[in-house]
Design a protein around this motif. Structure first.
Motif, PDB file in Angstrom:
ATOM      1  N   GLU A  72       8.532   0.191 -16.091  1.00 27.42           N
ATOM      2  CA  GLU A  72       7.713  -0.938 -16.092  1.00 27.42           C
ATOM      3  C   GLU A  72       8.328  -1.949 -15.193  1.00 27.42           C
ATOM      4  N   ASP A  73       9.467  -1.797 -14.607  1.00 29.37           N
ATOM      5  CA  ASP A  73      10.064  -2.499 -13.805  1.00 29.37           C
ATOM      6  C   ASP A  73      10.081  -2.135 -12.262  1.00 29.37           C
ATOM      7  N   ARG A  74       9.533  -0.916 -11.829  1.00 23.08           N
ATOM      8  CA  ARG A  74       9.790  -0.383 -10.647  1.00 23.08           C
ATOM      9  C   ARG A  74       8.235   0.605 -10.593  1.00 23.08           C
ATOM     10  N   ASN A  75       7.920   0.370  -9.317  1.00 17.41           N
ATOM     11  CA  ASN A  75       6.721   1.472  -8.922  1.00 17.41           C
ATOM     12  C   ASN A  75       7.054   1.718  -7.251  1.00 17.41           C
ATOM     13  N   LEU A  76       6.421   3.043  -6.938  1.00 20.36           N
ATOM     14  CA  LEU A  76       6.449   3.061  -5.680  1.00 20.36           C
ATOM     15  C   LEU A  76       4.875   3.317  -5.307  1.00 20.36           C
ATOM     16  N   SER A  77       4.501   2.986  -3.958  1.00 24.51           N
ATOM     17  CA  SER A  77       3.176   3.484  -3.448  1.00 24.51           C
ATOM     18  C   SER A  77       3.156   3.837  -2.055  1.00 24.51           C
ATOM     19  N   VAL A  78       2.426   4.670  -1.673  1.00 20.52           N
ATOM     20  CA  VAL A  78       2.001   5.228  -0.431  1.00 20.52           C
ATOM     21  C   VAL A  78       0.786   4.699  -0.044  1.00 20.52           C
ATOM     22  N   SER A  79       0.532   3.988   1.030  1.00 21.15           N
ATOM     23  CA  SER A  79      -0.639   3.614   1.865  1.00 21.15           C
ATOM     24  C   SER A  79      -0.863   4.172   3.403  1.00 21.15           C
ATOM     25  N   ILE A  80      -2.102   4.077   3.548  1.00 25.11           N
ATOM     26  CA  ILE A  80      -2.536   4.488   4.793  1.00 25.11           C
ATOM     27  C   ILE A  80      -3.290   3.091   5.299  1.00 25.11           C
ATOM     28  N   TRP A  81      -2.877   2.647   6.441  1.00 28.36           N
ATOM     29  CA  TRP A  81      -3.348   1.414   7.069  1.00 28.36           C
ATOM     30  C   TRP A  81      -4.074   1.651   8.170  1.00 28.36           C
ATOM     31  N   PRO A  82      -5.286   1.181   8.304  1.00 31.21           N
ATOM     32  CA  PRO A  82      -6.132   1.204   9.576  1.00 31.21           C
ATOM     33  C   PRO A  82      -5.374   1.011  10.905  1.00 31.21           C
ATOM     34  N   PRO A  83      -5.855   1.630  11.867  1.00 30.69           N
ATOM     35  CA  PRO A  83      -5.396   1.350  13.311  1.00 30.69           C
ATOM     36  C   PRO A  83      -5.389  -0.196  13.718  1.00 30.69           C
ATOM     37  N   GLY A  84      -4.643  -0.883  14.315  1.00 30.49           N
ATOM     38  CA  GLY A  84      -4.773  -2.247  14.778  1.00 30.49           C
ATOM     39  C   GLY A  84      -3.203  -2.808  15.022  1.00 30.49           C
ATOM     40  N   GLY A  85      -3.245  -4.047  15.482  1.00 25.31           N
ATOM     41  CA  GLY A  85      -2.007  -4.639  16.030  1.00 25.31           C
ATOM     42  C   GLY A  85      -1.161  -3.859  16.864  1.00 25.31           C
ATOM     43  N   LYS A  86      -0.092  -3.448  16.355  1.00 28.87           N
ATOM     44  CA  LYS A  86       1.164  -2.678  16.964  1.00 28.87           C
ATOM     45  C   LYS A  86       0.881  -1.267  17.179  1.00 28.87           C
ATOM     46  N   PHE A  87      -0.087  -0.998  16.147  1.00 28.20           N
ATOM     47  CA  PHE A  87      -0.398   0.364  15.886  1.00 28.20           C
ATOM     48  C   PHE A  87      -1.737   1.006  16.471  1.00 28.20           C
ATOM     49  N   ASN A  88      -1.815   1.974  17.457  1.00 30.24           N
ATOM     50  CA  ASN A  88      -3.076   2.308  17.761  1.00 30.24           C
ATOM     51  C   ASN A  88      -3.504   3.505  17.168  1.00 30.24           C
ATOM     52  N   SER A  89      -3.064   3.866  16.009  1.00 29.54           N
ATOM     53  CA  SER A  89      -3.582   4.923  15.200  1.00 29.54           C
ATOM     54  C   SER A  89      -3.080   4.554  13.722  1.00 29.54           C
ATOM     55  N   PRO A  90      -3.846   4.968  12.698  1.00 28.25           N
ATOM     56  CA  PRO A  90      -3.460   4.867  11.422  1.00 28.25           C
ATOM     57  C   PRO A  90      -1.893   4.957  11.105  1.00 28.25           C
ATOM     58  N   SER A  91      -1.293   4.296  10.299  1.00 29.64           N
ATOM     59  CA  SER A  91       0.122   4.261   9.804  1.00 29.64           C
ATOM     60  C   SER A  91       0.290   4.480   8.360  1.00 29.64           C
ATOM     61  N   VAL A  92       1.399   4.847   7.888  1.00 29.26           N
ATOM     62  CA  VAL A  92       1.671   5.286   6.516  1.00 29.26           C
ATOM     63  C   VAL A  92       3.083   4.407   6.260  1.00 29.26           C
ATOM     64  N   THR A  93       2.785   4.004   4.861  1.00 29.30           N
ATOM     65  CA  THR A  93       4.132   3.180   4.351  1.00 29.30           C
ATOM     66  C   THR A  93       4.383   3.804   3.059  1.00 29.30           C
ATOM     67  N   LEU A  94       5.571   3.720   2.801  1.00 30.25           N
ATOM     68  CA  LEU A  94       5.878   3.798   1.465  1.00 30.25           C
ATOM     69  C   LEU A  94       6.620   2.693   1.010  1.00 30.25           C
ATOM     70  N   GLU A  95       6.345   1.943  -0.093  1.00 29.72           N
ATOM     71  CA  GLU A  95       6.743   0.798  -0.497  1.00 29.72           C
ATOM     72  C   GLU A  95       7.338   0.974  -2.015  1.00 29.72           C
ATOM     73  N   GLU A  96       8.480   0.244  -2.294  1.00 30.34           N
ATOM     74  CA  GLU A  96       9.153   0.161  -3.516  1.00 30.34           C
ATOM     75  C   GLU A  96       8.886  -1.186  -4.189  1.00 30.34           C
ATOM     76  N   ASN A  97       8.495  -1.329  -5.177  1.00 32.47           N
ATOM     77  CA  ASN A  97       8.408  -2.742  -5.831  1.00 32.47           C
ATOM     78  C   ASN A  97       9.220  -2.722  -7.086  1.00 32.47           C
ATOM     79  N   ARG A  98      10.030  -3.445  -7.322  1.00 31.17           N
ATOM     80  CA  ARG A  98      10.986  -3.392  -8.412  1.00 31.17           C
ATOM     81  C   ARG A  98      11.162  -4.872  -9.019  1.00 31.17           C
ATOM     82  N   ARG A  99      11.528  -5.169 -10.112  1.00 31.81           N
ATOM     83  CA  ARG A  99      11.615  -6.331 -10.703  1.00 31.81           C
ATOM     84  C   ARG A  99      13.351  -6.760 -10.887  1.00 31.81           C
TER      85      ARG A  99
END
Length: 141
Positions: A72-99
């Motif tokens: 309940e105090d920690r999660n992980l997420s994987v996201s695919i972001w659209p191209p744009g800004g400094k990335f000219n192709s889609p980018s993938v992130t791994l994010e850890e959220n914790r309390r």
């Protein structure tokens, strides 16, 4: 020497205004510091947290996202972001959220590779899961 100008001054016919960040020769930088016209900027090692994305890029939602709750105090997420800004192709992130101990949420984000290295990483993660299952069932000594 990197200086943040605190009082407007001129050097070699150029005006440096309050708030500007400038890179000056060391001798000039020392003089600026001594006269109280600036403060030295300490060198920083760039981190993911310190890289600022343009405002318009931050508002775009991910094209794909999956979240896994670890507790309940920690999660992980994987996201695919659209191209744009400094990335000219889609980018993938791994994010850890914790309390934290105060109940506030903190997060860390890393950018993952998007080519064959992403596929290799996923294979390694699956292998790690299989290894853990073997250890749990006592098949591994």
């Amino acid at each position: 020497m990197k200086i943040r100008v605190t009082k407007t001054f001129q050097y070699e016919g150029k005006e440096y205004e309050e708030g500007q960040k400038v890179d000056l020769p060391d001798s000039v930088g020392r003089s600026v510091l001594e006269k109280g016209f600036g403060k030295k900027i300490e060198e920083e090692t760039p981190t993911i947290e310190s890289i600022e994305e343009p405002e318009e890029e931050r508002k775009k939602p991910p094209e794909w996202k999956r979240k896994i709750w670890i507790s309940e105090d920690r999660n992980l997420s994987v996201s695919i972001w659209p191209p744009g800004g400094k990335f000219n192709s889609p980018s993938v992130t791994l994010e850890e959220n914790r309390r934290d101990d105060s109940g506030n949420w903190e997060s860390d984000r890393i950018y993952l590779p998007t080519g064959s290295a992403l596929l290799a990483l996923s294979a390694h993660l699956q292998s790690a899961w299989e290894e853990i299952q073997e250890i749990k069932t006592g098949e591994k000594n």
